[in-house]
Design a protein around this motif. Structure first.
Motif: not given
Lengths: 303, 96
Positions: A158-166
């Motif tokens: 469901n979640i592909h790694g980090n959800l937040r931008p840099k």
């Protein structure tokens, strides 16, 4: 300019040598080059992080200039103290330089950095950005990009790694109205060298944000560190810019970008990304560049 | 030219041999990194002395000599960045 520092004219002396960084380490290259430009007058401050872990293993000490380990959160405040102390005892021709990682700068050390810029202390702060807490085994930092897999942002169904931008640290620092800030990459060392040279002559706080890929954390072969840093700039996910006299300046304004998939899928940390995720990253990139091109003055064409 | 270099080190034998504080002499190397390496880079005659390998080596082990470049194999980790960066393919990796 004829007196630019180049591979031919840079000092033969090495100030960071025999260190225990992994083979192909980008951070150690950034530190090595920075100290070569600054010379033996550099007094370096390193917080907890890879470069202090690989540089100081008593009795094996790899810095030949004066160096000290600071607390994780206190790189910039220790720089303030080092600068004031060196000045007080009459040391001439020195430069207090901080060499901190992305976690030590964007998350843990941001308050001290913000304070130092506010006081406009005569220091140089270099953040080598490998986009996660690599020293402790690849945990997400504020500078980990969207979609990257780390041990704290794993990729699943469901979640592909980090959800937040840099986090946009360069502009956060610039927003303090700092005398000089710049972005750089170890994929373009002549540019990085010029910026350190320039920053070292600034009276007041200077900040350089240099991207330094980590082969282990990024999931690339150890000999591709430089290549991936160059791909990152070519595909538009990193830009070379400066902030000076209250104005932003883009150093390189590419007319078109190389394939973002090529850059992402070459790395283990992005292998799981689906077309939709890549689309989000491409959209973020395009929005960013549109803002840059619209708002930043003095845009230069190809270097 | 100066750089940190290998020096003899003897483990403290008695209490007074231990350092009094956490500060110690800079640039004091006691171990080599050569054991980390599976392959070693060899600079061949194709070298045009463009210094790209010298500049981009993370360990700074490639150094200028009177007639070109040489490698400090005591501290080379064999990462192969020099081989990749060389515009003339003048550096070959050789299995140890």
């Amino acid at each position: 300019m004829s007196n630019k520092i180049t591979a031919k004219t840079i000092t033969d002396s090495e100030f960071f040598y025999g260190h225990k960084a992994c083979a192909g380490c980008g951070g150690s290259l950034a530190v090595r080059i920075a100290l070569k430009v600054l010379g033996e007058g550099a007094i370096s401050v390193l917080p907890a992080g890879c470069m202090s872990a690989v540089g100081f293993n008593y009795p094996h000490l790899c810095f030949s200039n004066n160096s000290i380990i600071s607390t994780f959160a206190g790189t910039a405040s220790m720089l303030t103290g080092v600068e004031a102390g060196a000045r007080a005892v009459g040391i001439k021709n020195f430069k207090a330089v901080g060499l901190a990682g992305d976690g030590g700068t964007a998350d843990i050390g941001i308050q001290a950095l913000s304070g130092a810029i506010d006081r406009n202390d005569d220091i140089l702060y270099i953040c080598y950005d490998n986009e996660a807490y690599m020293n402790t085994g690849i945990q997400k930092s504020g500078l980990t990009p969207f979609g990257a897999k780390t041990t704290t942002t794993p990729s699943g169904e469901n979640i592909h790694g980090n959800l937040r931008p840099k986090k946009n640290l360069f502009e956060i620092v610039a927003a303090h109205d700092i005398p000089y800030a710049a972005t750089a990459s170890i994929g373009n060392l002549p540019d990085f060298i010029n910026k350190i040279e320039k920053a070292s002559k600034i009276k007041g706080t200077a900040y350089i944000h240099v991207v330094a890929p980590c082969p282990i954390g990024w999931g690339i072969p150890v000999n591709e560190t430089i290549e991936i840093a160059r791909k990152m700039m070519d595909c538009g996910l990193w830009y070379l810019a400066e902030y000076e006299n209250g104005k932003f300046k883009l150093n390189k304004n590419p007319s078109d970008f190389s394939s973002i998939e090529d850059y992402l899928l070459a790395q283990g940390r992005f292998k799981h990304l689906e077309a939709a995720d890549i689309e989000i990253l491409a959209l973020q990139r395009d929005t960013k560049w549109a803002t840059i091109r619209k708002n930043w003055n003095n845009i230069q064409e190809e270097l | 030219m100066s750089k940190p270099y290998l020096r003899p080190y003897q483990k403290p034998q008695k209490l007074s041999d231990y350092p009094l504080g956490t500060a110690s002499e800079a640039g004091y190397l006691v171990t080599k990194n050569s054991g980390w390496r599976n392959e070693r880079p060899i600079i061949t005659d194709e070298c045009i002395n463009c210094l790209q390998c010298y500049l981009y080596c993370p360990d700074g082990v490639i150094f200028k000599t009177e007639d070109g470049l040489d490698i400090d194999y005591d501290f080379c980790k064999g990462c192969g960045i020099c081989e990749k960066i060389c515009p003339k393919q003048a550096i070959k990796m050789e299995v140890e």
